[in-house]
Design a protein around this motif. Structure first.
Motif, PDB file in Angstrom:
ATOM      1  N   ASP A  56       0.845  -1.190   0.000  1.00 33.83           N
ATOM      2  CA  ASP A  56       0.000   0.000   0.000  1.00 33.83           C
ATOM      3  C   ASP A  56       0.886   1.248   0.000  1.00 33.83           C
ATOM      4  O   ASP A  56       1.717   1.417   0.865  1.00 33.83           O
ATOM      5  CB  ASP A  56      -0.855  -0.060   1.266  1.00 33.83           C
ATOM      6  N   TYR A  59      -0.594   7.130   0.095  1.00 30.35           N
ATOM      7  CA  TYR A  59      -0.470   8.530  -0.307  1.00 30.35           C
ATOM      8  C   TYR A  59      -1.321   9.447   0.573  1.00 30.35           C
ATOM      9  O   TYR A  59      -1.191  10.649   0.531  1.00 30.35           O
ATOM     10  CB  TYR A  59      -0.940   8.704  -1.755  1.00 30.35           C
ATOM     11  N   GLY A  62      -7.307   7.657  -1.656  1.00 29.47           N
ATOM     12  CA  GLY A  62      -7.330   6.792  -2.820  1.00 29.47           C
ATOM     13  C   GLY A  62      -8.263   5.625  -2.671  1.00 29.47           C
ATOM     14  O   GLY A  62      -9.043   5.533  -1.732  1.00 29.47           O
ATOM     15  N   LYS A  63      -8.199   4.719  -3.652  1.00 31.82           N
ATOM     16  CA  LYS A  63      -9.120   3.600  -3.717  1.00 31.82           C
ATOM     17  C   LYS A  63      -8.688   2.478  -2.787  1.00 31.82           C
ATOM     18  O   LYS A  63      -7.551   2.388  -2.384  1.00 31.82           O
ATOM     19  CB  LYS A  63      -9.171   3.064  -5.153  1.00 31.82           C
ATOM     20  N   GLY A  76      -4.481   3.036  -0.396  1.00 33.99           N
ATOM     21  CA  GLY A  76      -4.568   2.223  -1.595  1.00 33.99           C
ATOM     22  C   GLY A  76      -4.863   0.791  -1.213  1.00 33.99           C
ATOM     23  O   GLY A  76      -5.009   0.462  -0.042  1.00 33.99           O
ATOM     24  N   GLN A 197       1.705  11.428  -7.177  1.00 37.04           N
ATOM     25  CA  GLN A 197       1.712  10.841  -8.507  1.00 37.04           C
ATOM     26  C   GLN A 197       2.750  11.582  -9.357  1.00 37.04           C
ATOM     27  O   GLN A 197       2.823  12.809  -9.344  1.00 37.04           O
ATOM     28  CB  GLN A 197       0.326  10.948  -9.132  1.00 37.04           C
ATOM     29  N   VAL A 226       2.203   5.985 -10.964  1.00 34.59           N
ATOM     30  CA  VAL A 226       2.320   5.431  -9.609  1.00 34.59           C
ATOM     31  C   VAL A 226       2.964   4.057  -9.745  1.00 34.59           C
ATOM     32  O   VAL A 226       2.922   3.452 -10.818  1.00 34.59           O
ATOM     33  CB  VAL A 226       0.945   5.319  -8.908  1.00 34.59           C
ATOM     34  N   THR A 270      -3.055   1.727  -7.014  1.00 35.74           N
ATOM     35  CA  THR A 270      -4.418   2.241  -6.917  1.00 35.74           C
ATOM     36  C   THR A 270      -5.444   1.180  -7.283  1.00 35.74           C
ATOM     37  O   THR A 270      -6.641   1.392  -7.124  1.00 35.74           O
ATOM     38  CB  THR A 270      -4.596   3.427  -7.869  1.00 35.74           C
ATOM     39  N   ASP A 272      -5.762   0.122 -10.429  1.00 31.70           N
ATOM     40  CA  ASP A 272      -5.954   0.229 -11.875  1.00 31.70           C
ATOM     41  C   ASP A 272      -5.078  -0.792 -12.594  1.00 31.70           C
ATOM     42  O   ASP A 272      -3.934  -1.031 -12.205  1.00 31.70           O
ATOM     43  CB  ASP A 272      -5.613   1.643 -12.357  1.00 31.70           C
ATOM     44  N   ASP A 298      -5.340   9.656 -10.598  1.00 29.04           N
ATOM     45  CA  ASP A 298      -6.338   9.454  -9.547  1.00 29.04           C
ATOM     46  C   ASP A 298      -6.546  10.781  -8.834  1.00 29.04           C
ATOM     47  O   ASP A 298      -5.683  11.258  -8.108  1.00 29.04           O
ATOM     48  CB  ASP A 298      -5.844   8.382  -8.563  1.00 29.04           C
ATOM     49  N   LEU A 301      -5.735  11.244  -5.033  1.00 30.10           N
ATOM     50  CA  LEU A 301      -4.361  11.178  -4.532  1.00 30.10           C
ATOM     51  C   LEU A 301      -3.616  12.463  -4.836  1.00 30.10           C
ATOM     52  O   LEU A 301      -3.898  13.129  -5.850  1.00 30.10           O
ATOM     53  CB  LEU A 301      -3.622  10.001  -5.169  1.00 30.10           C
TER      54      LEU A 301
END
Length: 304
Positions: A56, A59, A62-63, A76, A197, A226, A270, A272, A298, A301
């Motif tokens: 993780d 940051y 975030g997700k 994250g 980022q 990232v 994240t 993604d 994102d 972030l």
């Protein structure tokens, strides 16, 4: 048998028993020494939790569930099962310590040459070496940090202002929250650092192989907005091969791979996911993928 011979025989027997005991004790000591050495050598001095787990990023938003973060807000996604490591600043994403200088260097721990920097590095103000706790083995190679300094400290070259540092090296003696800047300078200065980022602009993720062949790939993922937390390749047999992170910021995969058009799948911290194709298996050459992908920005972030 004369008494003198009996006495000599007894003394010889006693001497043999003493020798056997001495040999037995010596063998036991050698065995204990081997056990102690094996335990000592198995302890990695670089370990800090789970050093080769991207985990993780923390940051500060975030997700995902953010199992590796310390703060109240979401982080994250967690790293591989059972780890939840936090290689970067945890919620709220800022750490304060000291900034120092270590002068211009070569490739550094992350094997990123100054003569061929990725756009994310060229768009950052400085290159730097991150402290060991947040470096996490190599998971933060190619990551970017916002550094803020107010000029407080001791020395001739105070760190002032707000600037972006691209991580290309490890500062082994630095404590958490510290950053060593790769320019000439003097002093120790109070700073605050936060993971952001990277400033990739409209550029794409890049790739470089080192010491690779069709049965073994050592892949560097460069210029990602990232860091990736997972890298996979597709073998010639269609097998999905999960790569493992090395201590110099590369990803290793073992299978039978194509020498041209190597499919890869990258999962960002994240969550993604992007799929790309590396044009060819050629060592020590930086390449864009044929699909020209990048992890999306994102908005939750911090951004450079």
């Amino acid at each position: 048998m004369p008494p003198s011979l009996v006495t000599a025989a007894k003394e010889r027997l006693q001497g043999n028993k003493k020798l056997q005991v001495a040999v037995g004790v010596s063998l036991l000591l050698v065995l204990l020494l081997i056990i102690v050495l094996s335990i000592t050598l198995s302890d990695d001095p670089d370990d800090s939790g789970d050093p080769l787990n991207p985990g993780d990023p923390g940051y500060g938003g975030g997700k995902g569930s953010g199992t590796g973060g310390n703060g109240p807000g979401p982080g994250g996604p967690s790293g591989p099962s059972g780890s939840g490591a936090t290689p970067y600043p945890s919620e709220p994403g800022k750490k304060s310590e000291c900034g120092t200088y270590y002068g211009p260097t070569g490739e550094g721990t992350c094997q990123i040459s100054k003569s061929n920097l990725p756009p994310a590095a060229r768009n950052s103000k400085y290159l730097g070496a991150l402290n060991r706790p947040q470096f996490r083995g190599s998971a933060s190679c190619g990551m970017c940090f916002r550094v803020k300094g107010d000029g407080k400290g001791k020395g001739s070259n105070p760190l002032k202002g707000d600037f972006i540092v691209f991580v290309k090296d490890l500062c082994p003696e630095c404590v958490e929250g510290s950053m060593d800047i790769a320019i000439d300078g003097d002093g120790r200065w109070a700073i605050e650092i936060q993971a952001v980022q990277c400033p990739v602009g409209d550029t794409f993720i890049q790739y470089s192989f080192q010491g690779s062949n069709e049965w073994y790939l050592k892949l560097q993922v460069r210029n990602a907005r990232v860091p990736p937390m997972k890298v996979e390749g597709i073998s010639l047999a269609g097998q999905n091969v999960q790569f493992t992170l090395t201590r110099d910021g590369f990803w290793e995969g073992r299978a039978h791979f194509s020498r041209t058009e190597i499919p890869v799948r990258l999962t960002a911290i994240t969550g993604d996911v992007v799929s790309d194709v590396i044009p060819k298996l050629e060592n020590d050459v930086v390449m864009d993928g044929t699909k020209k992908v990048q992890f999306p920005l994102d908005p939750s972030l911090p951004n450079a």
